[in-house]
Design an enzyme around this catalytic site. Structure first.
Site, mmCIF file in Angstrom:
data_model
loop_
_atom_site.group_PDB
_atom_site.id
_atom_site.type_symbol
_atom_site.label_atom_id
_atom_site.label_comp_id
_atom_site.label_asym_id
_atom_site.label_seq_id
_atom_site.Cartn_x
_atom_site.Cartn_y
_atom_site.Cartn_z
ATOM 1 N N THR A 1 0.830 -1.201 0.000
ATOM 2 C CA THR A 1 0.000 0.000 0.000
ATOM 3 C C THR A 1 0.868 1.256 0.000
ATOM 4 O O THR A 1 0.712 2.144 -0.840
ATOM 5 C CB THR A 1 -0.890 0.002 1.263
ATOM 6 O OG1 THR A 1 -1.464 -1.299 1.394
ATOM 7 C CG2 THR A 1 -1.975 1.032 1.151
ATOM 8 N N ASP B 1 3.006 -0.985 18.818
ATOM 9 C CA ASP B 1 3.262 -0.032 17.745
ATOM 10 C C ASP B 1 3.499 1.365 18.335
ATOM 11 O O ASP B 1 4.462 2.051 17.975
ATOM 12 C CB ASP B 1 2.056 -0.026 16.794
ATOM 13 C CG ASP B 1 2.151 1.063 15.745
ATOM 14 O OD1 ASP B 1 3.023 0.938 14.858
ATOM 15 O OD2 ASP B 1 1.375 2.025 15.807
ATOM 16 N N LYS C 1 7.030 3.854 18.313
ATOM 17 C CA LYS C 1 7.071 5.255 17.888
ATOM 18 C C LYS C 1 7.507 6.151 19.039
ATOM 19 O O LYS C 1 8.284 7.099 18.856
ATOM 20 C CB LYS C 1 5.692 5.676 17.375
ATOM 21 C CG LYS C 1 5.280 4.936 16.105
ATOM 22 C CD LYS C 1 3.793 5.140 15.820
ATOM 23 C CE LYS C 1 3.354 4.414 14.556
ATOM 24 N NZ LYS C 1 1.873 4.336 14.451
ATOM 25 N N GLY D 1 -1.944 5.261 6.275
ATOM 26 C CA GLY D 1 -2.546 5.374 4.946
ATOM 27 C C GLY D 1 -1.471 5.526 3.892
ATOM 28 O O GLY D 1 -0.379 6.018 4.166
#
Lengths: 436, 436
Positions: A13, A201, A205, A302
């Site tokens: 993606t 996750d 970060k 995204g």
């Protein structure tokens, strides 16, 4: 000026998004960068699918090593993810003297110290804006935009899946399991959501941001992780009645004793802008001694938002490709010889305020017992509400405390749970005003 | 590495802040920058007051030209403001081959084209993060963080004084004049507030952001400016009843026909995060084709926040002091030979939706007349409320329209004002959903 050749490893993606952005905005990007940036070669096991995503003018290979070893490639973009083959590829690219752009938070949070040391030795850049908070240029903000500041703390909503689930739980009064199913159907959550909903996750970060903010090495192994899967809908509702929203927050703070590094569901006052960041959006609130507070908000995932960060890194690296290392921003914001390790505080030594929900038998003396145990552990109460009696004679007591050492909160909770008049475990959530 | 010598022109609130930050965070800053950054010389007419602010180890002079002509100064920081002597000084610094850091939005919005051309010729950098939105690193975000994007529009709350006044007007239901007095007493507004409340300051900042976002020259002379001094408390209240907040917005958008460049009070849906940025805070919402929307929020003024931006620029410039220009980010984001002028649209050609408040005589037929005139000008109605009849038989009609060319809205408004049944001027505010 000589065009820059990009080799892309991992065409899914985000990789497709990178190809799209580089093609669609080619003119705009080269007007900014002062040189053309060309996607030359891309790798994916399924060559056919990759070809559909990157277009006919890009060489597609099955073997990612053909990308890192390609003599014409100036910058390698790693979008494979994970820390096995991706690590090998990134280290090989560095060994080959190639610059690297990566979106791989796990790789950096777990192996960043080694990777940045190797990059330093070889004089190459490893850029990773896309590894944290998707398209939001938070790495650049922390590393460059706020370089005048002594950063005191930062708090981030940095996992879109969890934020979507929490937003829906609040809005619909639904439970975790139901909303998770919805999120999975919408493609916002994986079939196995552990990595997102249990805080891994976000921890990756947060670890990266803490390193940059404080000039310390990566310490993911010491990052406290508590997810949202155990969160009851009713606690979100009670929190709201008290003027708070519950968010999965990654929080790191520099104290006299060391660095707090923790991911957990957190009550935040609803007046805070960050408390109103809903859905899959991400946001990072930074507190620096000069700027005060600044908030950075945008899409945390995204294809195109992540590609926005990957391509911005490519432009940055392209500009400095032939430069002296002294002209570059150090990988971790501080010069490599100026990283200073600080101890990561165990959770017992963290200071927080707390939301406690206690299932008690509704009889005289129980409230006195509970408040006495809190007082004995040095905990002052900011608010206390009783949520009515159930048919079985039990009552829910919700307490908001002032700030206290977590080990004191733990001791008080253990003592409360040992009371005859208290049933089951005390529900405990941390609470941050974020106004310091 | 060789220390960098800073010459500071203008030691007022912000200049004092710069001295404070450079001193207080000296260690942290040099760990980041890889070299020491020293404030060497500072200028202010009142030498004694300057000395108190910068400390005993800095040479203080009365004549700013002694700073720009000082052989040891590497970077000149201009904090004098205005575009007369400040312009002369900046151009002299550039002619002397010195790099410049400035917080002077007016200077850049009005004379930026000339200044950047001269800087380009001499191969020096002019950095200006502090000129827009105080401590928020929005110039860096637009110029570097979002360099992969075709930026479509941006909207900013970029004048803290106006935002404070609007926030108070809403919260207290007060009128402009009363809140202005309060703001002046608190030091949030000048004795002559024109520059802030009539949109000049926001226009300067918007002009600079538009140049960077779209790769066009500065066009402040074509920026539409409408302030908040004529705003009635009741329109803020009606807007709120309809689900909107009123903000002084600087808005620039790229369209097929040209660039919209406009500052005016604007209704924004209350669900938008930026609608909830209150008090003296600033925020900029950016829409790019890859990232979607990103919001940057923080303090837009004040000694230390502004110093945060000034010193970040100093660190950036210090890193690239001896570099090839090709390694630098271009002043206006795009390579100087790649700026392409675009026409700035006159307001009649701007597309917006509108809030209209009409004072009408409450009698049969007036509503039919008004809606007919709107329809004749191609304007559809999104909402229409009548705010009850007054004792004198007049009624207030509030209409929200869909998007339409401003010249059509103007024609409809003129026709409505010409109706016998309508008294006085129609109040017209622009409205932006900010969801495109």
């Amino acid at each position: 000026m000589k065009p820059i050749n990009i080799g892309l490893m991992g065409v899914g993606t985000v990789g497709g998004g990178v190809a799209t952005v580089l093609k669609r905005n080619a003119e705009e990007i080269s007007r900014r960068a002062g040189r053309d940036i060309r996607l030359t070669i891309a790798s994916r096991r399924n060559v056919e699918q990759a070809r559909e995503l990157v277009g006919a003018d890009v060489t597609v290979v099955a073997d990612a090593f053909a990308v890192v070893n390609h003599p014409d490639v100036d910058i390698v973009v790693e979008l494979i993810g994970g820390d096995t083959v991706a690590k090998e590829l990134v280290l090989q690219a560095i060994a080959n003297g190639k610059h690297v752009v990566t979106a791989n938070k796990k790789l950096l949070a777990v192996h960043g110290n080694e990777i940045f040391a190797r990059a330093q030795e070889k004089g190459v850049m490893v850029a990773f804006e896309a590894a944290v908070a998707g398209g939001i240029p938070i790495i650049k903000a922390l590393r460059e935009g706020l370089s005048a500041n002594r950063i005191e703390w930062l708090a981030g909503i940095i996992n879109g899946t969890s934020n979507f689930i929490l937003s829906e739980m609040r809005e619909k009064g639904a439970d975790f399991a139901d909303v998770l199913k919805e999120a999975q159907a919408l493609g916002y959550a994986e079939a196995d959501p552990t990595f997102d909903v249990e805080g891994h996750d976000a921890g990756h970060k947060l670890t990266i941001m803490a390193a940059i903010a404080f000039g310390i090495p990566m310490h993911f192994d010491q990052c406290y992780l508590e997810g949202i899967s155990q969160l009851a809908g009713k606690d979100i509702q009670y929190a709201e009645e008290l003027g708070y929203r519950v968010k999965l927050l990654g929080l790191t703070r520099r104290t006299e004793q060391g660095v707090e590094l923790r991911v957990h569901p957190t009550l935040i006052p609803e007046q805070q802008l960050i408390a109103n960041v809903n859905g899959v959006m991400n946001a990072v609130l930074v507190r620096g001694d000069a700027i005060g507070q600044a908030l950075f908000n945008g899409p945390g995932a995204g294809a195109l938002p992540t590609a926005s960060a990957v391509v911005a890194d490519i432009v940055d690296v392209a500009r400095l490709l032939t430069s002296d290392p002294e002209h570059r921003v150090p990988h971790l914001a501080f010069q490599p010889d100026q990283l200073k390790d600080l101890p990561i505080l165990p959770m017992g030594d963290v200071v927080s305020s707390y939301y406690l929900r206690i299932q008690a038998i509704d009889r005289a003396g129980v409230m006195a017992d509970i408040t006495r145990l809190l007082a004995e552990n040095g905990i002052s109460i900011e608010a206390l509400i009783q949520k009515g009696s159930a048919a079985d004679g039990s009552a829910e007591i919700v307490i908001l405390t002032h700030r206290v050492l977590e080990k004191a909160a733990n001791a008080a909770i253990a003592a409360i749970e040992a009371l005859d008049s208290v049933a089951g475990k005390v529900v405990r959530l941390r609470m941050e005003e974020l106004n310091g």
